[in-house]
Design a protein around this motif. Structure first.
Motif, PDB file in Angstrom:
ATOM      1  N   ASP A   1       0.812  -1.223   0.000  1.00 55.88           N
ATOM      2  CA  ASP A   1       0.000   0.000   0.000  1.00 55.88           C
ATOM      3  C   ASP A   1       0.847   1.276   0.000  1.00 55.88           C
ATOM      4  O   ASP A   1       0.557   2.218   0.732  1.00 55.88           O
ATOM      5  CB  ASP A   1      -0.936   0.005   1.228  1.00 55.88           C
ATOM      6  CG  ASP A   1      -1.951  -1.121   1.153  1.00 55.88           C
ATOM      7  OD1 ASP A   1      -2.312  -1.523   0.023  1.00 55.88           O
ATOM      8  OD2 ASP A   1      -2.375  -1.619   2.214  1.00 55.88           O
ATOM      9  N   GLN A   2       1.877   1.286  -0.818  1.00 55.85           N
ATOM     10  CA  GLN A   2       2.743   2.453  -0.849  1.00 55.85           C
ATOM     11  C   GLN A   2       2.266   3.425  -1.928  1.00 55.85           C
ATOM     12  O   GLN A   2       2.412   3.170  -3.118  1.00 55.85           O
ATOM     13  CB  GLN A   2       4.170   2.027  -1.149  1.00 55.85           C
ATOM     14  CG  GLN A   2       5.173   3.065  -0.738  1.00 55.85           C
ATOM     15  CD  GLN A   2       6.561   2.463  -0.683  1.00 55.85           C
ATOM     16  OE1 GLN A   2       7.295   2.508  -1.668  1.00 55.85           O
ATOM     17  NE2 GLN A   2       6.908   1.873   0.450  1.00 55.85           N
ATOM     18  N   HIS A   3       1.713   4.533  -1.509  1.00 55.27           N
ATOM     19  CA  HIS A   3       1.192   5.530  -2.449  1.00 55.27           C
ATOM     20  C   HIS A   3       2.310   6.105  -3.293  1.00 55.27           C
ATOM     21  O   HIS A   3       3.407   6.308  -2.808  1.00 55.27           O
ATOM     22  CB  HIS A   3       0.501   6.671  -1.685  1.00 55.27           C
ATOM     23  CG  HIS A   3      -0.847   6.278  -1.201  1.00 55.27           C
ATOM     24  ND1 HIS A   3      -2.000   6.615  -1.865  1.00 55.27           N
ATOM     25  CD2 HIS A   3      -1.214   5.537  -0.139  1.00 55.27           C
ATOM     26  CE1 HIS A   3      -3.031   6.106  -1.213  1.00 55.27           C
ATOM     27  NE2 HIS A   3      -2.582   5.446  -0.149  1.00 55.27           N
ATOM     28  N   GLY A   4       1.980   6.327  -4.563  1.00 57.04           N
ATOM     29  CA  GLY A   4       2.942   6.973  -5.438  1.00 57.04           C
ATOM     30  C   GLY A   4       4.030   6.068  -5.956  1.00 57.04           C
ATOM     31  O   GLY A   4       4.959   6.528  -6.619  1.00 57.04           O
ATOM     32  N   ALA A   5       3.941   4.771  -5.678  1.00 58.59           N
ATOM     33  CA  ALA A   5       4.921   3.857  -6.266  1.00 58.59           C
ATOM     34  C   ALA A   5       4.708   3.842  -7.772  1.00 58.59           C
ATOM     35  O   ALA A   5       3.621   4.141  -8.266  1.00 58.59           O
ATOM     36  CB  ALA A   5       4.759   2.457  -5.685  1.00 58.59           C
ATOM     37  N   GLU A   6       5.768   3.483  -8.502  1.00 56.50           N
ATOM     38  CA  GLU A   6       5.667   3.438  -9.959  1.00 56.50           C
ATOM     39  C   GLU A   6       4.774   2.272 -10.407  1.00 56.50           C
ATOM     40  O   GLU A   6       3.918   2.424 -11.267  1.00 56.50           O
ATOM     41  CB  GLU A   6       7.087   3.291 -10.527  1.00 56.50           C
ATOM     42  CG  GLU A   6       7.138   2.797 -11.956  1.00 56.50           C
ATOM     43  CD  GLU A   6       7.634   3.859 -12.916  1.00 56.50           C
ATOM     44  OE1 GLU A   6       8.043   4.933 -12.450  1.00 56.50           O
ATOM     45  OE2 GLU A   6       7.587   3.607 -14.127  1.00 56.50           O
TER      46      GLU A   6
ATOM     47  N   SER B   1      -0.912  -4.306  -3.078  1.00 53.92           N
ATOM     48  CA  SER B   1      -2.078  -3.648  -2.508  1.00 53.92           C
ATOM     49  C   SER B   1      -2.798  -4.628  -1.600  1.00 53.92           C
ATOM     50  O   SER B   1      -2.972  -5.794  -1.943  1.00 53.92           O
ATOM     51  CB  SER B   1      -3.024  -3.193  -3.629  1.00 53.92           C
ATOM     52  OG  SER B   1      -4.346  -3.071  -3.129  1.00 53.92           O
ATOM     53  N   SER B   2      -3.210  -4.148  -0.412  1.00 48.95           N
ATOM     54  CA  SER B   2      -3.958  -5.039   0.474  1.00 48.95           C
ATOM     55  C   SER B   2      -5.418  -5.117   0.044  1.00 48.95           C
ATOM     56  O   SER B   2      -6.125  -6.046   0.383  1.00 48.95           O
ATOM     57  CB  SER B   2      -3.867  -4.560   1.930  1.00 48.95           C
ATOM     58  OG  SER B   2      -4.432  -3.272   2.031  1.00 48.95           O
TER      59      SER B   2
ATOM     60  N   ILE C   1      -5.837   3.170  -9.022  1.00 47.80           N
ATOM     61  CA  ILE C   1      -6.212   4.587  -8.950  1.00 47.80           C
ATOM     62  C   ILE C   1      -5.876   5.148  -7.558  1.00 47.80           C
ATOM     63  O   ILE C   1      -5.240   6.190  -7.413  1.00 47.80           O
ATOM     64  CB  ILE C   1      -7.712   4.767  -9.261  1.00 47.80           C
ATOM     65  CG1 ILE C   1      -7.982   4.431 -10.725  1.00 47.80           C
ATOM     66  CG2 ILE C   1      -8.167   6.195  -8.930  1.00 47.80           C
ATOM     67  CD1 ILE C   1      -9.450   4.384 -11.105  1.00 47.80           C
ATOM     68  N   ASP C   2      -6.278   4.407  -6.520  1.00 49.88           N
ATOM     69  CA  ASP C   2      -6.058   4.882  -5.144  1.00 49.88           C
ATOM     70  C   ASP C   2      -4.581   5.042  -4.818  1.00 49.88           C
ATOM     71  O   ASP C   2      -4.187   5.962  -4.098  1.00 49.88           O
ATOM     72  CB  ASP C   2      -6.703   3.910  -4.143  1.00 49.88           C
ATOM     73  CG  ASP C   2      -8.221   3.927  -4.234  1.00 49.88           C
ATOM     74  OD1 ASP C   2      -8.760   4.855  -4.884  1.00 49.88           O
ATOM     75  OD2 ASP C   2      -8.865   3.014  -3.680  1.00 49.88           O
ATOM     76  N   LEU C   3      -3.752   4.135  -5.315  1.00 52.16           N
ATOM     77  CA  LEU C   3      -2.330   4.200  -4.985  1.00 52.16           C
ATOM     78  C   LEU C   3      -1.569   5.138  -5.920  1.00 52.16           C
ATOM     79  O   LEU C   3      -0.387   5.421  -5.705  1.00 52.16           O
ATOM     80  CB  LEU C   3      -1.715   2.792  -5.034  1.00 52.16           C
ATOM     81  CG  LEU C   3      -2.211   1.831  -3.931  1.00 52.16           C
ATOM     82  CD1 LEU C   3      -1.773   0.402  -4.225  1.00 52.16           C
ATOM     83  CD2 LEU C   3      -1.694   2.268  -2.564  1.00 52.16           C
ATOM     84  N   GLY C   4      -2.238   5.586  -6.962  1.00 50.38           N
ATOM     85  CA  GLY C   4      -1.610   6.543  -7.885  1.00 50.38           C
ATOM     86  C   GLY C   4      -0.421   5.973  -8.646  1.00 50.38           C
ATOM     87  O   GLY C   4       0.534   6.704  -8.940  1.00 50.38           O
ATOM     88  N   VAL C   5      -0.473   4.687  -8.976  1.00 45.32           N
ATOM     89  CA  VAL C   5       0.671   4.074  -9.684  1.00 45.32           C
ATOM     90  C   VAL C   5       0.616   4.435 -11.166  1.00 45.32           C
ATOM     91  O   VAL C   5      -0.388   4.938 -11.679  1.00 45.32           O
ATOM     92  CB  VAL C   5       0.658   2.542  -9.532  1.00 45.32           C
ATOM     93  CG1 VAL C   5       0.843   2.153  -8.080  1.00 45.32           C
ATOM     94  CG2 VAL C   5      -0.629   1.942 -10.108  1.00 45.32           C
ATOM     95  N   LYS C   6       1.750   4.175 -11.857  1.00 45.52           N
ATOM     96  CA  LYS C   6       1.815   4.462 -13.291  1.00 45.52           C
ATOM     97  C   LYS C   6       1.684   3.197 -14.136  1.00 45.52           C
ATOM     98  O   LYS C   6       1.386   3.260 -15.323  1.00 45.52           O
ATOM     99  CB  LYS C   6       3.150   5.127 -13.625  1.00 45.52           C
ATOM    100  CG  LYS C   6       3.362   6.487 -12.972  1.00 45.52           C
ATOM    101  CD  LYS C   6       4.545   7.188 -13.654  1.00 45.52           C
ATOM    102  CE  LYS C   6       4.841   8.541 -13.044  1.00 45.52           C
ATOM    103  NZ  LYS C   6       5.503   8.391 -11.710  1.00 45.52           N
ATOM    104  N   ARG C   7       1.958   2.046 -13.539  1.00 45.83           N
ATOM    105  CA  ARG C   7       1.953   0.796 -14.304  1.00 45.83           C
ATOM    106  C   ARG C   7       1.363  -0.321 -13.430  1.00 45.83           C
ATOM    107  O   ARG C   7       1.444  -0.262 -12.210  1.00 45.83           O
ATOM    108  CB  ARG C   7       3.385   0.372 -14.683  1.00 45.83           C
ATOM    109  CG  ARG C   7       4.187   1.458 -15.302  1.00 45.83           C
ATOM    110  CD  ARG C   7       5.704   1.197 -15.265  1.00 45.83           C
ATOM    111  NE  ARG C   7       6.090  -0.001 -15.989  1.00 45.83           N
ATOM    112  CZ  ARG C   7       7.373  -0.373 -16.152  1.00 45.83           C
ATOM    113  NH1 ARG C   7       8.363   0.340 -15.635  1.00 45.83           N
ATOM    114  NH2 ARG C   7       7.660  -1.464 -16.817  1.00 45.83           N
TER     115      ARG C   7
END
Lengths: 247, 498
Positions: free
Chosen positions: B227-232, B268-269, B299-305
């Protein structure tokens, strides 16, 4: 002339049922969506690639070749014998006879034999291989019998009991030009024509639908580009899970 | 306590076609779903009173929604090309395990109620009424198909029995006869987010344990972020990877690759499961609901891939169906395919020289590769058709020096299912699983004898669980089966610069 009229009416009826039956089935297939991308992979990525895959399937029976060499051999002999034999029959419906139809006349006879051999081989498998016997219904045997009888009665007219080709051609050309003519009352000919009428009638209601069906088979006619192209069926677009923000 | 007595078939010669043994597997049927497992998925809790009408209405509905059904049900000419292709037929000899006979269980009802020939001449075309006996046959034999699509490769019309099995199962579930194993699991995903019912604290705990274990082992601080926000990258992987053997070594392999490549990533949990058992029961809505969690998590974690771990049918759903079910993915970086397979991810890094592998680390192994059915015949890896066959093999060759393939008619598009796919990986079907693994076991035995193969690598969680369970029945070691990313992880050279 009575005989000619009866057969003419039957032919028109059979042709109408064949065309409407197959067309309505095809329309049904075309209108039913394939909601998910399910080509059997590896699959082509382009429409040209799909056309090539379909052509290999329809002309060479590519998948069947992978599956069973004997069935492929007999099946291919039968189908391509039939195509050539049918083309040969165009001489009965064209006046003057098209040049290429005239050219293939000599092959047409071998094609009839290939049909006969192919059908015999297919039936032998159906009777002798325990697995194929298990999956065969009565209709599967009768279908082979019908086709064998059509091919057989055709060959009989060529080799055993000639029919009056000139009168026959007058009849068949008359069918096309709506100018009904008498039909020669020869046994093999009447059997041959009656069986063809039966075949035309059952085509849209039987497994013969495999002929139009293969073109609609989603495992063979879909492209393998689900990541690049979003594929979605109309009914799936309306599901609550589809979300409001998505096209 | 479940106790099933049966004999493991002798290995014998590769791909011998057995003689018919009628009803040899008629007794094999999985546990029926309990009311609570059914209702959570929108199905009736138990067999409905008017089950016959409901089943036929459902069949009518499906015939209008899936083109595969009318086409496949009409087109079959009973040529027999598929009859010796199913691993369950090869392993059991039960004729109803021949793909065409399995389809016929549904086709003969279709003909009776939906075709003129079957309405007027039922006996002639083998059409029958939907009886209780037949419904029981459906339950039994639609749970003896792993939806592996092998039969569809050989069918001249591309008839895919998996489509028929899915329809059969969906009809069964809709009259109250769902399968316990699959439906219970789907329920857990809807509520908790993964097949195991592993809640967030337990998952966090497991990942912490893995971090300690890996650091102790190789003295590199490889992380397992949650659950690390903004991870790639959001990594979605089958939950078996979190602790089952040999799966977890694959997860460690992915983590090492991310670490060494210096690409930030997270699990993601909320969407802690790549597997999507919705495909097994043939239900579009449940499959969509399971997949939806992953879109939401991304979407919630704001990832790019989004990268998907080693899992066969999960990859089929992700690769072939996600864009349809939960797309478009316009919120992700368009420079990368969505989704991307972990093998594609690692392969790209290797191509770019961003990773270094030392094959000596795996010099003690002679490795072969088991093509997983759904990856092979229901998806792709890379940009070229057939990449699903070449990329995993290239990865293995990067990571170890000794690689051999099994017999040609048991690999690539001809590959056999492990015997546990398609919602059958449950102990109540152990006899079926053992017998269905026969063709693969035969091919494996051959390369063990001829080339001294010590390990079989795979990229599917079900294959890994199934083989570790059933290989011992054939006298092989359970730990022969390993993850491709275990080989990668073990061969990875860590560069202290990072």
């Amino acid at each position: 002339m009575v005989l000619g009229s009866v057969f003419a009416v039957l032919f028109y009826l059979a042709a109408i049922i064949l065309v409407i039956g197959v067309a309505s089935r095809g329309a049904r297939y075309a209108q039913t969506p394939a909601p998910l991308v399910i080509p059997t992979t590896p699959a082509p990525l382009t429409r040209t690639g799909v056309a090539a895959r379909m052509a290999r399937e329809v002309v060479f029976f590519e998948s069947l070749f992978k599956g069973s060499k004997w069935t492929w051999l007999f099946g291919w002999l039968f189908h391509f014998g039939m195509v050539v034999a049918l083309a040969r029959h165009l001489r009965y419906f064209t006046e003057p006879v098209w040049w290429w139809v005239a050219m293939i006349q000599w092959i047409g006879i071998y094609a009839g034999m290939a049909m006969f051999v192919g059908l015999t081989g297919l039936w032998a498998r159906r009777l002798l291989v325990d697995r194929v016997r298990y999956i065969s219904a009565l209709s599967d045997h009768l279908m082979l019998l019908l086709l064998l009888a059509i091919a057989g009665s055709g060959l009989v007219m060529k080799y055993v009991q000639h029919t009056d080709i000139v009168s026959l051609k007058a009849f068949t050309v008359g069918l096309v030009t709506l100018d009904w003519q008498p039909l020669p009352a020869d046994g093999p000919l009447l059997i041959h024509l009656s069986l063809v009428i039966v075949l035309m009638l059952i085509f849209p209601f039987s497994k013969l639908l495999h002929a139009p069906g293969v073109f609609f088979s989603p495992t063979r006619n879909m492209r393998d580009i689900p990541r690049e192209h979003r594929h979605i069926a109309p009914w799936a677009r309306d599901l609550p899970g589809a979300g409001p923000d998505r096209s | 306590m479940l106790k099933i007595e049966f004999e493991t078939p002798p290995l014998g010669e590769l791909l011998t076609t057995p003689a018919l043994q009628r009803d040899a597997m008629a007794h094999s049927r999985p546990f029926v779903a309990k009311p609570e497992h059914q209702q959570g998925l929108g199905f009736p809790g138990k067999l409905v009173d008017d089950w016959q009408d409901v089943a036929l209405a459902k069949m009518d509905e499906l015939l209008g929604k899936y083109r595969s059904l009318p086409v496949f049900l009409d087109a079959c000419v009973k040529c027999g090309a598929c009859t010796d292709k199913c691993h369950y037929y090869l392993g059991t000899g039960d004729p109803k395990n021949m793909p065409v006979a399995r389809q016929d269980l549904l086709r003969k009802v279709y003909r009776r109620y939906f075709t003129l020939a079957g309405k007027w001449f039922p006996r002639l075309v083998g059409a029958v009424e939907l009886s209780e006996d037949l419904i029981n046959d459906w339950y039994s034999y639609y749970h003896q198909c792993s939806e592996c699509r092998r039969c569809s490769v050989y069918c001249p019309f591309g008839i895919d029995t998996a489509e028929i099995t899915m329809a059969g199962r969906e009809i069964l579930a809709s009259i109250g006869m769902g399968q316990k194993y699959s439906n219970e699991i789907i329920g857990k995903v809807h509520i908790i987010g993964n097949n195991l019912g592993l809640p967030e604290p337990a998952l966090a705990n497991t990942l912490e344990g893995l971090e300690e274990e890996v650091e102790e082992d190789i003295s590199v601080p490889v992380k397992f972020p949650l659950d690390q926000h903004g991870a790639e990258v959001l990594l979605v992987t089958p939950s078996a990877d979190f602790f089952a053997e040999p799966h977890v070594d694959g997860l460690i392999g992915y983590a090492k690759v991310f670490h060494q490549a210096g690409i930030s990533w997270t699990l993601s949990s909320y969407a802690s499961e790549a597997a999507n058992f919705g495909i097994f029961i043939g239900n579009y809505e449940n499959m969509q609901k399971v997949a939806q969690r992953i879109r939401q998590a991304a979407i919630d974690l704001g990832v790019k891939r989004i990268v998907v771990g080693e899992c066969g049918h999960a990859w089929r759903v992700a690769y072939s169906f996600w864009n349809t079910l939960i797309g478009p993915f316009d919120f992700l970086d368009p420079a990368y395919p969505v989704p991307q397979h972990i093998c594609e991810f690692t392969y790209d890094l290797l191509q770019r020289g961003a990773l270094k592998l030392d094959a000596k680390a795996n010099d003690d192994k002679v490795v072969t590769f088991h093509d997983s059915c759904n990856v092979s015949r229901g998806s792709r890896l890379g940009s070229v058709p057939g990449g699903q066959f070449t990329i995993p093999r290239e990865l293995i060759r990067f990571a170890c020096s000794h690689f051999v393939d099994m017999a040609p008619d048991t690999i690539h598009e001809h590959t056999f299912c492990c015997g546990g796919g398609g919602g059958l990986l449950t102990d109540d079907l152990i006899e079926l699983r053992v017998k269905g693994a026969l063709p693969r076991a035969q091919a494996l035995q051959q390369v063990i004898e001829q080339h001294g193969v010590t390990h079989m690598a795979a990229i599917c969680a079900i294959c890994k669980s199934q083989f570790s369970k059933v290989l011992p029945y054939y006298g092989m070691e359970m730990d022969m089966i390993i993850s491709v990313h275990q080989l990668i992880g073990d061969a990875l050279v860590f560069d202290s610069e990072h």
